[in-house]
Design a protein around this motif. Structure first.
Motif, PDB file in Angstrom:
ATOM      1  N   GLN A   1     -18.821 -17.823  87.973  1.00  0.00           N
ATOM      2  CA  GLN A   1     -18.214 -17.283  89.218  1.00  0.00           C
ATOM      3  C   GLN A   1     -18.847 -16.083  89.662  1.00  0.00           C
ATOM      4  OE1 GLN A   1     -14.045 -17.552  89.117  1.00  0.00           O
ATOM      5  NE2 GLN A   1     -13.686 -16.942  91.527  1.00  0.00           N
ATOM      6  N   ARG A   2     -18.766 -15.253  88.599  1.00  0.00           N
ATOM      7  CA  ARG A   2     -19.414 -13.755  89.086  1.00  0.00           C
ATOM      8  C   ARG A   2     -20.831 -13.832  89.293  1.00  0.00           C
ATOM      9  NH1 ARG A   2     -16.062 -12.106  84.445  1.00  0.00           N
ATOM     10  NH2 ARG A   2     -17.674 -12.556  83.140  1.00  0.00           N
ATOM     11  N   ASP A   3     -21.549 -14.603  88.738  1.00  0.00           N
ATOM     12  CA  ASP A   3     -22.781 -14.849  89.197  1.00  0.00           C
ATOM     13  C   ASP A   3     -23.160 -15.199  90.377  1.00  0.00           C
ATOM     14  OD1 ASP A   3     -23.564 -13.785  86.541  1.00  0.00           O
ATOM     15  OD2 ASP A   3     -24.153 -16.058  85.789  1.00  0.00           O
ATOM     16  N   ARG A   4     -22.229 -16.280  90.865  1.00  0.00           N
ATOM     17  CA  ARG A   4     -22.304 -16.989  92.403  1.00  0.00           C
ATOM     18  C   ARG A   4     -22.014 -15.969  93.155  1.00  0.00           C
ATOM     19  NH1 ARG A   4     -20.028 -21.410  90.130  1.00  0.00           N
ATOM     20  NH2 ARG A   4     -17.940 -20.838  90.482  1.00  0.00           N
ATOM     21  N   GLN A   5     -20.908 -15.209  92.906  1.00  0.00           N
ATOM     22  CA  GLN A   5     -20.343 -13.961  93.862  1.00  0.00           C
ATOM     23  C   GLN A   5     -21.570 -12.906  93.918  1.00  0.00           C
ATOM     24  OE1 GLN A   5     -18.123 -15.194  95.524  1.00  0.00           O
ATOM     25  NE2 GLN A   5     -16.934 -13.589  95.628  1.00  0.00           N
ATOM     26  N   ALA A   6     -22.299 -12.500  92.773  1.00  0.00           N
ATOM     27  CA  ALA A   6     -23.491 -11.513  92.837  1.00  0.00           C
ATOM     28  C   ALA A   6     -24.514 -12.095  93.828  1.00  0.00           C
ATOM     29  CB  ALA A   6     -23.942 -11.066  91.515  1.00  0.00           C
ATOM     30  N   LEU A   7     -24.739 -13.534  93.756  1.00  0.00           N
ATOM     31  CA  LEU A   7     -25.955 -13.961  94.388  1.00  0.00           C
ATOM     32  C   LEU A   7     -25.544 -14.081  96.068  1.00  0.00           C
ATOM     33  CD1 LEU A   7     -28.533 -15.592  94.297  1.00  0.00           C
ATOM     34  CD2 LEU A   7     -27.329 -17.621  94.156  1.00  0.00           C
ATOM     35  N   LYS A   8     -24.398 -14.274  96.318  1.00  0.00           N
ATOM     36  CA  LYS A   8     -23.882 -14.417  97.622  1.00  0.00           C
ATOM     37  C   LYS A   8     -23.873 -13.091  98.105  1.00  0.00           C
ATOM     38  CE  LYS A   8     -20.506 -18.276  98.152  1.00  0.00           C
ATOM     39  NZ  LYS A   8     -19.165 -18.486  98.287  1.00  0.00           N
TER      40      LYS A   8
ATOM     41  N   ARG B   1     -16.506 -26.392  79.301  1.00  0.00           N
ATOM     42  CA  ARG B   1     -16.823 -24.860  79.393  1.00  0.00           C
ATOM     43  C   ARG B   1     -15.515 -24.060  79.129  1.00  0.00           C
ATOM     44  NH1 ARG B   1     -18.952 -26.522  83.892  1.00  0.00           N
ATOM     45  NH2 ARG B   1     -17.923 -24.975  85.190  1.00  0.00           N
ATOM     46  N   SER B   2     -15.934 -22.908  78.453  1.00  0.00           N
ATOM     47  CA  SER B   2     -14.799 -22.085  78.207  1.00  0.00           C
ATOM     48  C   SER B   2     -14.572 -21.110  79.379  1.00  0.00           C
ATOM     49  CB  SER B   2     -15.166 -21.029  76.922  1.00  0.00           C
ATOM     50  OG  SER B   2     -16.327 -19.999  77.451  1.00  0.00           O
TER      51      SER B   2
ATOM     52  N   ARG C   1     -17.053 -20.019  82.588  1.00  0.00           N
ATOM     53  CA  ARG C   1     -16.669 -20.307  84.010  1.00  0.00           C
ATOM     54  C   ARG C   1     -16.507 -19.027  84.661  1.00  0.00           C
ATOM     55  NH1 ARG C   1     -11.639 -24.041  83.385  1.00  0.00           N
ATOM     56  NH2 ARG C   1     -11.161 -22.671  81.753  1.00  0.00           N
ATOM     57  N   MET C   2     -15.840 -18.373  84.177  1.00  0.00           N
ATOM     58  CA  MET C   2     -15.589 -16.545  84.953  1.00  0.00           C
ATOM     59  C   MET C   2     -16.974 -16.195  85.221  1.00  0.00           C
ATOM     60  SD  MET C   2     -12.588 -16.449  85.891  1.00  0.00           S
ATOM     61  CE  MET C   2     -12.462 -18.091  86.284  1.00  0.00           C
TER      62      MET C   2
END
Length: 118
Positions: A49-56, A40-41, A45-46
């Motif tokens: 990571q932003r999506d995971r942070q927003a979900l958290k 993945r580019s 990946r970034m």
């Protein structure tokens, strides 16, 4: 202490070594050697990571909101119990009082309430 007593591990000092003799030293991930399906580019990946942070963050907000509701309910219950206890104490006190004194206190309380509103 001599350096001859130290355990020598294979590989350079930059590699990550677990210290277990049966484990192979780990090497950094070389993304160019990965298959196209797994690669993945950096932007992808970034973004993940932003999506995971927003979900958290959303999950934390939901937990905080739930905790606030629980605290508010607890406070309402405590206030209700306090008022009930005050009312019971007042009734006990008034039962012992004479009628004239009760009327005077009632008028005084009404004046205080009217004064507190202004």
């Amino acid at each position: 202490m001599a350096n001859s007593d130290a355990v020598v591990h294979e590989g350079t000092p930059q590699t990550r070594v677990s210290g277990r003799v049966w484990k192979t030293p780990k090497k950094p991930t070389n993304r160019t050697m990965m298959s196209k399906a797994l690669r993945r580019s950096h932007q992808q990946r970034m973004q993940e990571q932003r999506d995971r942070q927003a979900l958290k963050q959303m999950e934390q907000e939901m937990r905080d909101e739930k905790a606030a509701e629980k605290a508010a309910l607890r406070n309402r219950i405590i206030e209700r119990k306090k008022k009930q206890e005050e009312k019971a104490q007042r009734e006990l006190f008034e039962a012992k009082m004479s009628e004239r004194k009760r009327m005077r206190m009632k008028r005084k309380e009404l004046r205080q309430r009217a004064h507190a509103k202004h």
